[in-house]
Design an enzyme around this catalytic site. Structure first.
Site, short mmCIF file in Angstrom:
data_model
loop_
_atom_site.label_atom_id
_atom_site.label_comp_id
_atom_site.label_asym_id
_atom_site.label_seq_id
_atom_site.Cartn_x
_atom_site.Cartn_y
_atom_site.Cartn_z
CE LYS A 132 0.69 1.92 3.37
NZ LYS A 132 1.96 2.49 3.94
CE1 TYR A 217 -1.56 0.10 7.87
CE2 TYR A 217 -0.42 2.09 7.16
CZ TYR A 217 -0.45 0.72 7.32
OH TYR A 217 0.62 -0.05 6.91
P1 NAD Z 1 12.40 1.59 2.33
O1 NAD Z 1 12.91 2.89 1.86
O2 NAD Z 1 12.87 1.10 3.66
O3 NAD Z 1 12.73 0.45 1.26
C1 NAD Z 1 12.53 0.67 -0.11
C2 NAD Z 1 13.39 -0.31 -0.89
O4 NAD Z 1 13.26 0.03 -2.27
C3 NAD Z 1 14.87 -0.20 -0.53
O5 NAD Z 1 15.43 -1.49 -0.47
C4 NAD Z 1 15.46 0.57 -1.71
O6 NAD Z 1 16.81 0.23 -1.97
C5 NAD Z 1 14.56 0.11 -2.84
N1 NAD Z 1 14.55 1.06 -3.97
C6 NAD Z 1 14.66 0.71 -5.26
N2 NAD Z 1 14.64 1.79 -6.04
C7 NAD Z 1 14.53 2.85 -5.23
C8 NAD Z 1 14.45 4.26 -5.46
N3 NAD Z 1 14.50 4.80 -6.70
N4 NAD Z 1 14.34 5.07 -4.40
C9 NAD Z 1 14.26 4.58 -3.16
N5 NAD Z 1 14.31 3.24 -2.87
C10 NAD Z 1 14.45 2.39 -3.92
O7 NAD Z 1 10.81 1.69 2.29
P2 NAD Z 1 9.77 0.76 3.06
O8 NAD Z 1 9.41 1.42 4.36
O9 NAD Z 1 10.25 -0.62 3.08
O10 NAD Z 1 8.47 0.93 2.11
C11 NAD Z 1 8.36 0.21 0.90
C12 NAD Z 1 6.86 0.03 0.59
O11 NAD Z 1 6.25 -0.71 1.63
C13 NAD Z 1 6.08 1.34 0.49
O12 NAD Z 1 5.11 1.25 -0.52
C14 NAD Z 1 5.40 1.47 1.83
O13 NAD Z 1 4.19 2.20 1.80
C15 NAD Z 1 5.15 0.01 2.17
N6 NAD Z 1 5.09 -0.24 3.62
C16 NAD Z 1 4.04 -0.94 4.10
C17 NAD Z 1 3.95 -1.18 5.45
C18 NAD Z 1 2.80 -1.99 6.00
O14 NAD Z 1 2.68 -2.10 7.21
N7 NAD Z 1 1.96 -2.54 5.15
C19 NAD Z 1 4.94 -0.72 6.32
C20 NAD Z 1 6.03 -0.03 5.79
C21 NAD Z 1 6.10 0.22 4.43
#
Ligand code: NAD
Length: 367
Positions: A132, A217
């Site tokens: 999401k 949420y």
């Molecule tokens: P994050 O920044 O920690 O991780 C993102 C990943 O994408 C990293 O490994 C990064 O290297 C990679 N990536 C690839 N291309 C990229 C770019 N151009 N710029 C930035 N990163 C790039 O983010 P996250 O917190 O893991 O979030 C990722 C997704 O998960 C989002 O859509 C977020 O909304 C979702 N999320 C959902 C929940 C949940 O509880 N459902 C919780 C956290 C995040």
């Protein structure tokens, strides 16, 4: 575990899924102990939450990793038992179509990348779990649904709260009439966001600000607690544009959702302050969830008959993460539609766009 006891567990969870949400049919149990293979795309913060949960899954395992960093991928592969043949970069991703051990691609990338990589996963013949918010825009979400449909692949959005026992219990109570006729829901989600350079504050990668990331949420809660679709939204945005974090995206949005039954949901989405709760108020009582949608430690309280008591959810067969991962595997194995399908993600995207329109134009938007 025997096949018989495994079936019993699956049926129990399937039945709970259908009663809690109304949207999903109880799933027939798969005939085998087969575990479907997931490719985890993006090894960031949330992938670190998800990856250990496969150990608790009955029908899902990790068979591939997609990362821009081969060194990081190898480190994670050693930790989670992924073979060298299951390691992909974004450049080699399309060859995943030749990997029979991958059934599902789980897109855990910044929001602005969900559209492209869902399309590529479907083109590679894989089912998709997408985080999401589903995409940056409703138009992208529609294209993702169309691509998965054309490829005859399932598309599910990672709305884990639908599989979390307290939220399921709150849904049951809110919809069963136990609280009397519902009148008001309040829902607040937010946190004080840090690093001004992170992708969540970049419009192209995030699609928007707190509303896309955390306010969703509150929107979800209002929709799954009522089981209704809002008919009108009114929103006010408060963003200090001199704050270096908010050059491109919004900080706080307060929004009201009006539902056909007359329930009004009063919601907060914030990147400036910490919130994680909802309250459902009916004629005969209320329930209060805080934290409501955390990874663990969620709590429910119930007010009825002049008494307020803690109200832990009855134990269910799965935790929210394993429940969510196995739900898509079961849907693939039984050819059922996920209870949180692409269409569910699209409904949120359309409402979020209406919330933004309302805030920008200073008027109520009807849906
Ligand atoms: P994050 O920044 O920690 O991780 C993102 C990943 O994408 C990293 O490994 C990064 O290297 C990679 N990536 C690839 N291309 C990229 C770019 N151009 N710029 C930035 N990163 C790039 O983010 P996250 O917190 O893991 O979030 C990722 C997704 O998960 C989002 O859509 C977020 O909304 C979702 N999320 C959902 C929940 C949940 O509880 N459902 C919780 C956290 C995040």
């Amino acid at each position: 575990m025997t096949l018989t006891s495994n079936r019993r567990t699956l049926l129990k969870f399937g039945a709970a899924a259908s009663t809690g949400l109304g949207a999903g049919a109880a799933l027939a149990s798969p005939q085998t102990e087969r575990k479907l293979g997931y490719a985890i795309m993006g090894l960031g913060m949330y992938a670190d939450i998800i990856l250990p949960r496969f150990a608790e899954c009955r029908h899902s395992r990790v068979t591939a990793l997609v990362s821009g960093s081969p060194e990081k991928a190898r480190r994670y592969a050693a930790q989670y038992g992924v073979p060298e043949t299951g390691l992909y970069t974004y450049d080699t991703f399309d060859t995943i179509r030749d990997n029979p051990d991958v059934d599902i691609v789980y897109v855990i990338l910044p929001n602005g990348m969900h559209h492209e990589w869902t399309l590529r996963a479907a083109a590679a013949g894989k089912h998709v779990m997408c985080e999401k918010p589903m995409a940056n825009t409703a138009a992208e979400a529609e294209a993702m649904i169309a691509a998965c449909r054309a490829a005859d692949r399932k598309l599910m959005i990672g709305y884990r709260s639908h599989f979390e026992p307290n939220n399921r219990e709150a849904i049951r109570m809110a919809r069963s009439g136990e609280l009397g006729k519902l009148s008001v829901i309040s829902a607040e989600t937010g946190f004080n966001i840090g690093d001004p350079k992170q992708w969540r504050l970049n419009r192209a990668l995030a699609g928007g600000g707190s509303m896309m990331d955390i306010g969703i949420y509150s929107l979800q809660a209002a929709r799954y607690l009522t089981g209704e679709e809002p008919v009108a939204v009114t929103a006010i945005e408060s963003t200090d544009r001199s704050d270096i974090r908010f050059k491109e995206v919004e900080d706080t949005i307060n929004f009201l959702l009006k539902f056909p039954s007359g329930v009004v949901a009063n919601c907060v989405s914030s990147y400036g302050s910490g919130h994680n709760r909802y309250r459902v108020v009916g004629k005969d009582g209320w329930l209060d969830a805080e934290p409501a949608t955390a990874y663990n430690g969620n709590r429910l309280r119930l007010r009825k008959g002049g008494q307020t008591v803690d109200h832990p959810a009855p134990a269910l067969a799965n935790n929210q993460f394993a429940g969510m991962l196995d739900h898509l595997s079961q849907c693939v194995m039984t050819n059922a539609e996920p209870i949180v399908s692409g269409e569910e993600g699209l409904r949120d995207m359309r409402i979020i766009e209406a919330i933004y329109t309302s805030a920008r134009e200073g008027r109520t938007v009807t849906l």
